[in-house]
Design an enzyme around this catalytic site. Sequence first.
Site, mmCIF file in Angstrom:
data_model
loop_
_atom_site.group_PDB
_atom_site.id
_atom_site.type_symbol
_atom_site.label_atom_id
_atom_site.label_comp_id
_atom_site.label_asym_id
_atom_site.label_seq_id
_atom_site.Cartn_x
_atom_site.Cartn_y
_atom_site.Cartn_z
ATOM 1 N N HIS A 97 10.638 52.278 54.551
ATOM 2 C CA HIS A 97 11.510 52.075 53.676
ATOM 3 C C HIS A 97 11.692 52.808 52.604
ATOM 4 C CE1 HIS A 97 13.298 49.753 57.372
ATOM 5 N NE2 HIS A 97 13.866 49.393 56.546
ATOM 6 N N ASP A 160 12.590 41.427 47.622
ATOM 7 C CA ASP A 160 13.590 40.634 47.821
ATOM 8 C C ASP A 160 13.733 40.541 49.656
ATOM 9 O OD1 ASP A 160 13.857 40.306 45.662
ATOM 10 O OD2 ASP A 160 15.086 42.221 45.269
ATOM 11 N N GLU A 276 15.606 36.700 38.975
ATOM 12 C CA GLU A 276 16.548 37.959 38.898
ATOM 13 C C GLU A 276 17.524 38.143 38.295
ATOM 14 O OE1 GLU A 276 16.601 40.046 42.041
ATOM 15 O OE2 GLU A 276 14.362 40.096 42.409
#
Length: 518
Positions: A97, A160, A276
């Site tokens: 990723h 996240d 956040e």
Amino acid sequence: KKNLVIILLSFAISRLILTEELTVDPTLTEILHVGLEGEVKLEASELEAVSLDFGRLSSKGEALAVVRPASADDVVRVVKAAYNRPPFAVSARGHGHSINGQADTRMKGVVIEMGRGSRVNFLPRVYENEMYVDVWGGELWIHVLKATLEYGLAPMSWTDYLYLSVGGTLSNAGISGQTFNHGPQISNVFELDVVTGKGEVLTCSEHHNSDLFHAVLGGLAQFGIITRARIALQPAPQRVRWIRILYSDFSTFSKDQEFLISLHGKPARQRFDYVEGFVIVDDGLVNNWRSSFFSSSNPVKISSINAEGGVLYCLEITKNYHQGNDDSADEEIQALLKKLNFIETSLFTTDVGYVDFLDRVHKAEVKLRYKGLWDVAHPWLNLFVPKSRIEDFDKGVFKGILGNKTSGPILIYPMNKNKWDHRSSAVTPDEEVFYLVAFLRSAVDAETLEYLSNQNRQILRFCHDSKIKVKQYLPHYTTLEEWKDHFGDKWTQFNAMKMQFDPQRILATGQRIFDFEP
Ligand code: FAD
């Protein structure tokens, strides 16, 4: 059976050597003779798969073989073979990723796919009394969560998105809305087993082989391959109140965010568990892949709120609680919200299970996959911006360079440097409070990719010209000078650790920090 496979592969290679005028790299024959328990893959489709990552920005495809280890010993066998003369490059790949080919290998090396697959010897092992879990380096965080929840426990610091490997996030830092309170994931590790670039397995921790321990955490995979990580746990909450509030004024927004993170270390009832935020600059919330939160039943239409300069800021906070404690959670939330200056009519609250909250981005992934919008190019840019210049960044970038097309969410949230261990290799700005600003964009066609990549360059140039001393998170540079500048004071130690633990510079060549010469 294994011998038969080796014989067949060796036969295939010798055929290749004969038919391709001896052009086949000796790496291949080397790798086939190290006696692996796991698998070696040479098919073009396998090589191509490891050359692609989430970014889909490059697909050079320089790997000659893909190894799927059956044990840590297999990792040792491959690295030992690679360390011998002539050396060859080796890169661990977690879940691929990365954005810029960081998990790939250059110079025709070998990629070790660290994914657990169905191997039971790699399953997480929870130590309830000691409050930690031992996990395989290639384990995905979603599986770490599920395994630890069986004991009512969970790690403290997250990303996240949970379909990332432990080794992959620990090589960077691992940050999310809990970082202000618990530090990044690299601040929540007790011990590691690492296969160094010489093929030695070293157990390291704060007290034992501590140089290696600190070097590996945030070390962009330069010093070794993590085969085991011991991660701190805490009692897991069951439910999460998830709140979003809006601001039209940046300085009010950032002041509130900074106030909330200043509550770190306070008892849980006096602070939120996660802080956040994100920036809304275009028809944003509609196109925002995290927008499912705002449903049509929300009392206020976002469009009815007047955004100064066309930009809105959304602060996102959560409160964890145990089933049955809803009332006290609500009281604590009310007391905290009273101290904030958001647009009063813009309070959005939802209530979800703990796993649903942590695994929220995966839900968006499923939807995007369905629409064919997940496996597209992602020219992401992640920056740490010092607090003293965040207003200038807002003016110059959010209200300037971005225009009204961002093609994905823009996250923004502050963190405290004192939650980061300065001995780790991770790099942050030279200020006590700094912000993550993450431009998480997708490009469905070449034109958009060009446009967004240009915008990224403009943002970096703006920071440079305005002397905003940003640091890239998940950094990507191509010259040694840029890397030295990135690491700043940490470069000397980083370089020394490289010479000690990976003197042939065979590891993680996809990061493009050190040149590998076969
Ligand atoms: P890979 O891309 O496979 O590898 C990354 C680097 O780590 C490579 O250099 C590789 O060689 C090395 N590596 C992999 N495994 C090991 C190992 N076992 N030992 C040593 N080195 C190893 N990051 C955050 O901090 N917070 C977030 O909230 C966040 N959200 C994200 C959401 C999405 C959708 C995506 C795509 C990425 C997100 N990231 C986030 C970034 C992510 O943490 C990094 O890209 C991370 O490297 C990805 O993990 P991976 O397993 O896919 O790593």
